[in-house]
Write an enzyme that holds these catalytic residues in place. Structure first.
Site, PDB file in Angstrom:
ATOM      1  N   HIS A  30       0.824  -1.218   0.000  1.00 39.66           N
ATOM      2  CA  HIS A  30       0.000   0.000   0.000  1.00 39.66           C
ATOM      3  C   HIS A  30       0.857   1.267   0.000  1.00 39.66           C
ATOM      4  CE1 HIS A  30       0.124  -0.052   4.551  1.00 39.66           C
ATOM      5  NE2 HIS A  30       0.077   1.249   4.380  1.00 39.66           N
ATOM      6  N   ASP A  41       1.243  -7.657   2.356  1.00 41.25           N
ATOM      7  CA  ASP A  41       1.351  -6.221   2.058  1.00 41.25           C
ATOM      8  C   ASP A  41       2.810  -5.766   1.883  1.00 41.25           C
ATOM      9  OD1 ASP A  41       0.861  -3.534   1.782  1.00 41.25           O
ATOM     10  OD2 ASP A  41      -0.460  -3.376   3.517  1.00 41.25           O
ATOM     11  N   SER A  63       4.003   2.281   8.507  1.00 34.81           N
ATOM     12  CA  SER A  63       3.819   1.290   7.459  1.00 34.81           C
ATOM     13  C   SER A  63       5.132   1.071   6.725  1.00 34.81           C
ATOM     14  CB  SER A  63       2.780   1.766   6.457  1.00 34.81           C
ATOM     15  OG  SER A  63       1.527   1.382   6.891  1.00 34.81           O
TER      16      SER A  63
HETATM   17  N1  ARG Z   1      -4.734   0.501   7.472  1.00 33.18           N
HETATM   18  C1  ARG Z   1      -3.438   0.544   6.836  1.00 33.18           C
HETATM   19  C2  ARG Z   1      -2.873   1.954   6.953  1.00 33.18           C
HETATM   20  O1  ARG Z   1      -3.384   2.736   7.674  1.00 33.18           O
HETATM   21  C3  ARG Z   1      -3.479   0.042   5.434  1.00 33.18           C
HETATM   22  C4  ARG Z   1      -4.124   0.977   4.485  1.00 33.18           C
HETATM   23  C5  ARG Z   1      -4.227   0.445   3.083  1.00 33.18           C
HETATM   24  N2  ARG Z   1      -5.379   1.063   2.504  1.00 33.18           N
HETATM   25  C6  ARG Z   1      -6.601   0.509   2.497  1.00 33.18           C
HETATM   26  N3  ARG Z   1      -7.623   1.277   2.342  1.00 33.18           N
HETATM   27  N4  ARG Z   1      -6.760  -0.775   2.601  1.00 33.18           N
HETATM   28  O2  ARG Z   1      -2.287   2.570   6.146  1.00 33.18           O
HETATM   29  N1  GLU Z   2      -1.181   1.325   7.508  1.00 31.75           N
HETATM   30  C1  GLU Z   2      -0.626   2.400   8.285  1.00 31.75           C
HETATM   31  C2  GLU Z   2       0.392   3.218   7.494  1.00 31.75           C
HETATM   32  O1  GLU Z   2       0.260   3.389   6.298  1.00 31.75           O
HETATM   33  C3  GLU Z   2      -0.052   1.847   9.530  1.00 31.75           C
HETATM   34  C4  GLU Z   2      -1.164   1.533  10.396  1.00 31.75           C
HETATM   35  C5  GLU Z   2      -1.218   2.396  11.597  1.00 31.75           C
HETATM   36  O2  GLU Z   2      -1.790   3.502  11.568  1.00 31.75           O
HETATM   37  O3  GLU Z   2      -0.648   1.934  12.592  1.00 31.75           O
HETATM   38  O4  GLU Z   2       1.293   3.817   8.039  1.00 31.75           O
END
Ligand code: ARG
Ligand code: GLU
Length: 721
Positions: free
Chosen positions: A86, A222, A656
């Site tokens: 991502h 991922d 991330s």
């Molecule tokens: N929750 C993760 C983060 O905050 C992954 C995001 C990837 N985007 C999504 N909409 N699935 O970045």
């Molecule tokens: N998916 C999140 C990012 O892009 C990390 C998830 C979180 O917020 O801990 O940094």
């Protein structure tokens, strides 16, 4: 006896609980003085110097700020970079076409020539950091106003940044910590030729889609792979075919040993933003008003988007990234407000404040001061309630409509035009040229009907939730003249000329001849009136209270830090390099439910059988699974491919792609998410339910080697078994 034992153990837990890892995002520079002992007690075999050093190569030299918003790590002597799928998503998408759809099918460069350049993408490595608090504060005298302090501070900061990099190719930035009680300088080397090396298909890299986003148990592969290129002298350079793979000061060793529950883990990366020292009133505002408002508004948009994306492939593709972005924080805020409630966050903050007042009450002057200050916090947040509502409804309701977003940029164009006419600073020509350049793509991936429906829904919400006295008059008069028929008003707005490609082309094609006609566009006029209203009536007050709050927090945090001894104090995340450490650990999200600490390939095919489109894995992955072609990547104990695990490291957005290390400093995984129940850790860390989600590096290597057949990449890596 049993009873005594219990008390004994809870006492041990109570006392060691203060010291046990988990909570905190620590400055690498201070590990030696603050954390090394505790880290070693928890299983770290390295010294603080192995993690951060300016005299010799250390882990920090392999940790990369990727594109400014994510983290990545260097995993070969030839600058190979590992980050999340991502995090590389927009680059992978940019290289994709209908014929070569790298998002759907994945991409693998089978040699260096096939690696793809990505204009604009950067990779920064920290050279060193330094406490510059004294320099930043020099010249500030008691009695200075907030504005005077700001101006001296900013001048000092600019001077420090300039001097730090004079005569070098490095960049520098100074950031405030603990609300301006401390300042640190960061000197970085930024590479500008970063090439895409490989990405798994979405069926691996985005497996689980939105359904599983923020969710444990998780099976998303991922990851994506890039490479840093440098000039022949190993220094940063713009893209050139002459560039060569970067020779890093440090590349990580990868461990295939796997993890057990209770193992030490450490995350090294660039967390974006946390607010751990908010007072109870602030937490209440977020939990009871702001989060619910934003969640409600996004939910309405997503529902409408979903209904259109379901019935058209073009719409689905056009809106995939937008949808993911909106859905990501919708889900995060929902988790946050639930978690804050579940953890009694407001009560916990209140108790903490009471305890603080008790502790300082030996000093009556201080007691008086902070009692007053906590009351002031209460008053300011009372006033902030209305302003926050207005701001949230601007960004999530009004600007949740793409039509308003378009009009906002045209409005800026007009503003710049008049600035130019008046001989003031402006970017008119540049903006107009940019618009001309993108002429062909105006509205090409814009779904008019869908946006009109969203517009009607958002107008309805605004009308229902924002008091008449608190909104722009022109909006109100439009609502009245349409008898609050939101659909009719939305149709009227979306039929205005500027939302049509041909008309906009006419305008930018001959600005001088045409701008007067388009200035009357009612959608544009409404947007301008809204922006004007906010910039006069809301924004100044909002900023004013925020700077008052910053200065109040500055005093408050300085004092709690010296007074309260039984909680960790670490600076809030601010996109600077941090270390978090904790343990591999499952959790109990609710009564009667217990989650294990890892997932396996088996689970991918369990989920696939549920029929949800988000759970479609590639056929070849299933074949490998059935043939058990796992190479050396299977777990030594159960013979399965482990996909992901959870641990108690304190992380946030920006983490991330961060490398996750074992106690020996070997790479065991890549951080990519947090568990939904614990997303409130940005405000309150609850060790019971806060977990970060890590992609097991063995799955990453399995996919690269066995699935993609890119074994030449594996050969570049240093692997221990
Ligand atoms: N929750 C993760 C983060 O905050 C992954 C995001 C990837 N985007 C999504 N909409 N699935 O970045
Ligand atoms: N998916 C999140 C990012 O892009 C990390 C998830 C979180 O917020 O801990 O940094």
């Amino acid at each position: 006896m049993l009873y005594m034992k219990k008390i004994f153990f809870s006492l041990i837990l109570l006392f060691s609980g203060i010291l046990i890892a988990d909570e905190g995002m620590w400055l690498p520079l201070l590990l030696k003085s603050l954390n090394e002992k505790d880290m070693k007690k928890n299983g770290l075999k390295l010294s603080a110097e192995d993690i951060y050093s300016i005299n010799k190569s250390s882990l920090k030299d392999a940790v990369v700020h990727f594109g400014g918003g994510c983290t990545a790590e260097i995993i070969s002597e030839s600058g190979l970079l590992l980050t999340n799928h991502h995090c590389g998503y927009s680059q992978i998408a940019a290289h994709s076409t209908v014929e070569k759809d790298y998002l759907t099918d994945g991409f693998w460069a089978m040699n260096r020539e096939q690696e793809l350049s990505n204009p604009g993408l950067t990779a920064s490595i920290i050279q060193y950091m330094k406490d510059v608090t004294a320099e930043v504060k020099s010249g500030i005298r008691s009695g200075f106003s907030v504005a005077q302090i700001d101006s001296v501070t900013n001048l000092n900061i600019r001077k420090i940044e300039k001097e730090a990099v004079a005569g070098t190719h490095y960049e520098a930035y100074v950031r405030p910590f603990f609300y301006g009680n401390e300042y640190y300088l960061f000197v970085v080397e930024t590479f500008r030729d970063i090439r895409l090396v490989g990405a798994p298909p979405s069926g691996i890299g985005k497996f689980g889609g939105e359904t599983d986003n923020w969710v444990w148990p998780r099976h998303t592969g991922d990851f994506s792979v890039f490479r840093i290129y440098a000039a022949k002298d190993n220094k940063p350079a713009d893209y050139s075919p002459e560039n060569v793979p970067y020779k890093p000061k440090k590349s990580l060793t990868i461990s295939l040993k796997g993890v057990n529950e209770g193992d030490f883990t450490m995350v090294y990366g660039f967390p974006g933003r946390t607010q751990e020292y908010l007072t109870s009133d602030a937490v209440d505002l977020i939990m009871s008003q702001s989060d619910p408002d934003k969640v409600k508004l996004r939910e309405k948009r997503l529902t409408i988007m979903d209904s259109y994306m379901k019935v058209s492939d073009k719409t689905r593709i056009d809106y995939a990234a937008k949808y993911a972005g909106i859905a990501n924080y919708w889900k995060k805020w929902a988790g946050e407000m639930n978690g804050l409630k579940y953890s009694n966050a407001v009560e916990i903050k209140k108790e903490f404040q009471d305890k603080f007042i008790r502790l300082i009450s030996t000093d009556p002057i201080k007691k008086e001061k902070f009692n007053t200050s906590l009351n002031e916090f209460h008053d300011v947040y009372e006033k902030m309630k209305t302003l926050t509502k207005q701001m949230d409804y601007y960004s999530e309701c009004i600007m949740g409509v793409e039509g308003f977003q378009y009009m906002r940029s045209y409005s800026a164009l007009f503003t710049n035009y008049y600035a130019m006419k008046a001989g003031k600073k402006n970017t008119f020509q540049q903006d107009l040229d940019n618009l001309k350049k993108s002429e062909k793509t105006f509205y090409s991936s814009y779904h008019t009907e869908m946006d009109r429906e969203i517009c009607a829904e958002m107008l309805k919400c605004y009308d229902a939730d924002v008091k008449t006295s608190l909104r722009p008059r022109f909006l109100d008069s439009l609502l009245n003249s349409f008898n609050h028929d939101y659909k009719a008003l939305a149709k009227f707005l979306h039929d205005q000329p500027l939302l049509k490609a041909e008309e906009l082309r006419k305008l930018v094609g001959n600005w001088d001849g045409n701008y007067k006609n388009y200035e009357k566009d009612v959608y544009l006029r409404l947007t301008r009136e809204i922006i004007d209203y906010y910039s006069k009536n809301v924004q100044p007050a909002f900023s004013n209270y925020n700077s008052i709050l910053t200065s109040m927090y500055s005093d408050y945090v300085r004092e709690i830090k010296t007074t309260v001894k039984d909680r960790p104090f670490y600076p809030d995340a601010n996109s600077t390099l941090r270390v978090a450490y904790g343990k591999v650990k499952g959790y109990q999200p609710r009564d009667g439910v217990s989650y294990g600490f890892y997932t396996t390939l088996d689970g991918i095919f369990e989920k696939e059988n549920t029929g949800n489109e988000d759970f479609k894995a590639p056929k070849y992955l299933r074949e490998l699974f059935q043939r058990k072609e796992f190479g050396s990547y299977a777990d030594k104990k159960d013979g399965k491919i482990h996909v992901a695990f959870v641990a108690s490291n304190h992380t946030t957005g920006g983490n991330s792609g961060s490398p996750v290390f074992n106690g020996n400093g070997e790479l065991i995984g890549t951080n990519f998410d947090r568990c939904w129940e614990g997303t409130m850790s940005d405000i309150l860390y609850n060790p019971k339910i806060c977990r970060n989600i890590v992609l097991d590096v063995r799955y990453t290597l399995f996919v690269i080697d066995k699935y993609a057949g890119a074994s030449h990449l594996i050969k570049e890596m240093k692997i221990v078994y």
